[in-house]
Design an enzyme around this catalytic site. Sequence first.
Site, mmCIF file in Angstrom:
data_model
loop_
_atom_site.group_PDB
_atom_site.id
_atom_site.type_symbol
_atom_site.label_atom_id
_atom_site.label_comp_id
_atom_site.label_asym_id
_atom_site.label_seq_id
_atom_site.Cartn_x
_atom_site.Cartn_y
_atom_site.Cartn_z
ATOM 1 N N CYS A 36 57.366 62.058 38.863
ATOM 2 C CA CYS A 36 58.410 63.072 38.231
ATOM 3 C C CYS A 36 58.799 64.368 39.130
ATOM 4 C CB CYS A 36 59.068 63.838 36.895
ATOM 5 S SG CYS A 36 60.377 64.108 36.647
ATOM 6 N N HIS B 197 59.035 59.102 34.589
ATOM 7 C CA HIS B 197 58.122 59.076 34.287
ATOM 8 C C HIS B 197 57.592 58.102 33.293
ATOM 9 C CE1 HIS B 197 57.599 63.661 33.948
ATOM 10 N NE2 HIS B 197 59.230 63.541 33.712
ATOM 11 N N GLU C 98 54.327 57.020 31.852
ATOM 12 C CA GLU C 98 53.555 57.459 31.511
ATOM 13 C C GLU C 98 54.076 57.938 29.530
ATOM 14 O OE1 GLU C 98 55.288 61.964 31.913
ATOM 15 O OE2 GLU C 98 54.941 59.955 33.381
#
Length: 256
Positions: free
Chosen positions: A119, A225, A227
């Site tokens: 990001c 993202h 994660e």
Amino acid sequence: MQSFKSKLVIGITVGTGIDWQIGMPEYESYASVIRAVGAECCRMGKGALHDFDKISGLLLSGGLDVHPDHYDRMPGDEHLSKDEVIKKYRIRCEPARDEIELPIVKQALEIGLPVLAICRGIQVLNVVLARKLVPDIALCVPNALPHKSLPGPIESLRHEISVEPDSLIAKLYGTQKLVVNTRHHQGITLDMVSDMLRPTAIAPDGVVEAVESTDSRFVVGVQWHPERKKDAFIHDISGPLFKAFVEACSSSRRWL
């Protein structure tokens, strides 16, 4: 070769707030996915470790916007002061983070560390290499998709991206069409990508969603993202990305 466990250390860039401390939500969202594939982590940023002899790779995390002092003005904005640019594009930034983080990224690239940029991270990567960034997608990109999700622990907005068939992202995700989450308002377009990077995924509005190094080094940036556990639709298929990153780091000479 020694085991990854408790030996291979990945540096994670961090913001200046308390949420970026060890054990706190922002830091742990990144650290947990690195630990899950067998490596240890340390913080890289203000008040944290800057010892490149202790890390085998660098993960550039998400966070607030990059300060406009670090990239070129958009056409027509050359006369604007930095405060006017910040107001025009609704920029929220941490100058103290940028002052420390950008040199860290530059040094990591110079010494050849594997880099995974997420990001804000993909934006920082391009700013370091080319000084190019779209300060606000909604204002600068014609027919822009909604890219900025609401804050908080709710599922993010999502959109489809097209992935280059011969890219590492295509190999790791096993597809040329991918639905990703989106939590940003800055970004890069094809004309802004550094000559040292190759765009490997793009959104329908032309915003670049992934890049990788033009040489054989593991330097990969993604605008989404992977994660973020709240967004299971992308998190649950992103394990191969983190595994590939750690495997690239395992060949580094920097072991504890």
